[in-house]
Motif scaffolding. Sequence first.
Motif, PDB file in Angstrom:
ATOM      1  N   SER A   1     -42.013 -11.762-104.567  1.00  0.00           N
ATOM      2  CA  SER A   1     -43.467 -11.598-104.618  1.00  0.00           C
ATOM      3  C   SER A   1     -43.958 -10.764-103.448  1.00  0.00           C
ATOM      4  O   SER A   1     -43.336 -10.728-102.379  1.00  0.00           O
ATOM      5  CB  SER A   1     -44.155 -12.967-104.557  1.00  0.00           C
TER       6      SER A   1
ATOM      7  N   ARG B   1     -48.078  -9.474-101.868  1.00  0.00           N
ATOM      8  CA  ARG B   1     -49.523  -9.441-102.051  1.00  0.00           C
ATOM      9  C   ARG B   1     -50.043  -8.177-101.394  1.00  0.00           C
ATOM     10  O   ARG B   1     -49.902  -7.983-100.180  1.00  0.00           O
ATOM     11  CB  ARG B   1     -50.204 -10.656-101.445  1.00  0.00           C
TER      12      ARG B   1
ATOM     13  N   SER C   1     -53.210  -5.715-100.337  1.00  0.00           N
ATOM     14  CA  SER C   1     -54.607  -5.825 -99.935  1.00  0.00           C
ATOM     15  C   SER C   1     -55.273  -4.463-100.001  1.00  0.00           C
ATOM     16  O   SER C   1     -54.646  -3.450 -99.697  1.00  0.00           O
ATOM     17  CB  SER C   1     -54.719  -6.359 -98.506  1.00  0.00           C
TER      18      SER C   1
ATOM     19  N   THR D   1     -51.949 -10.883-110.371  1.00  0.00           N
ATOM     20  CA  THR D   1     -53.305 -11.415-110.360  1.00  0.00           C
ATOM     21  C   THR D   1     -54.154 -10.600-109.399  1.00  0.00           C
ATOM     22  O   THR D   1     -53.775 -10.424-108.236  1.00  0.00           O
ATOM     23  CB  THR D   1     -53.331 -12.880-109.933  1.00  0.00           C
TER      24      THR D   1
ATOM     25  N   TYR E   1     -57.440  -8.137-103.556  1.00  0.00           N
ATOM     26  CA  TYR E   1     -56.014  -8.404-103.468  1.00  0.00           C
ATOM     27  C   TYR E   1     -55.328  -8.219-104.824  1.00  0.00           C
ATOM     28  O   TYR E   1     -55.948  -8.373-105.877  1.00  0.00           O
ATOM     29  CB  TYR E   1     -55.767  -9.833-102.996  1.00  0.00           C
TER      30      TYR E   1
ATOM     31  N   GLN F   1     -51.959  -9.937-106.185  1.00  0.00           N
ATOM     32  CA  GLN F   1     -50.811 -10.816-106.024  1.00  0.00           C
ATOM     33  C   GLN F   1     -49.782 -10.458-107.088  1.00  0.00           C
ATOM     34  O   GLN F   1     -50.087 -10.513-108.286  1.00  0.00           O
ATOM     35  CB  GLN F   1     -51.234 -12.270-106.163  1.00  0.00           C
TER      36      GLN F   1
ATOM     37  N   ASN G   1     -46.113 -11.309-108.599  1.00  0.00           N
ATOM     38  CA  ASN G   1     -45.010 -12.266-108.684  1.00  0.00           C
ATOM     39  C   ASN G   1     -43.979 -11.791-109.699  1.00  0.00           C
ATOM     40  O   ASN G   1     -44.253 -10.913-110.522  1.00  0.00           O
ATOM     41  CB  ASN G   1     -45.531 -13.645-109.091  1.00  0.00           C
TER      42      ASN G   1
END
Length: 127
Positions: free
Chosen positions: A17, A19, A21, A69, A80, A82, A84
């Motif tokens: 994963s 994330r 920004s 997401t 953001y 996300q 995965n």
Amino acid sequence: QVQLVESGGGLVQAGGSLRLSCAASGRSFSTYATGWFRQVPGKERAFVAAISGGGLTTHYADSVKGRFTIYRHSAQNTVYLQMNSLKPEDTAVYYCAGKPRYSIGSYYYRESEYDYWGRGTQVTVSS
């Protein structure tokens, strides 16, 4: 004028994963519809996800549904992504883009819909 800066990219193994920004200058960014796109060398930039100003509406490319997401933290002026269950085919430079309209609109998947772009962040997924 809004400036967008992406961060959070890197190298990750398949199944991992990250994330991303998208940090914005400008107090009104929380009202901007925002999108994420990605590009691999030799190919056109492709839509990944989009979110309306306020964050109530989201859309995703079929290839990332259920894995990615998009959400926003208005107080931080940040959107953001996300990510995965990453796959090698997710390897690309990821860009965020914004437009000064609250509504996500019908053409959220088009690059031409967005007025402001960041410089991108590299995501590499190893197999």
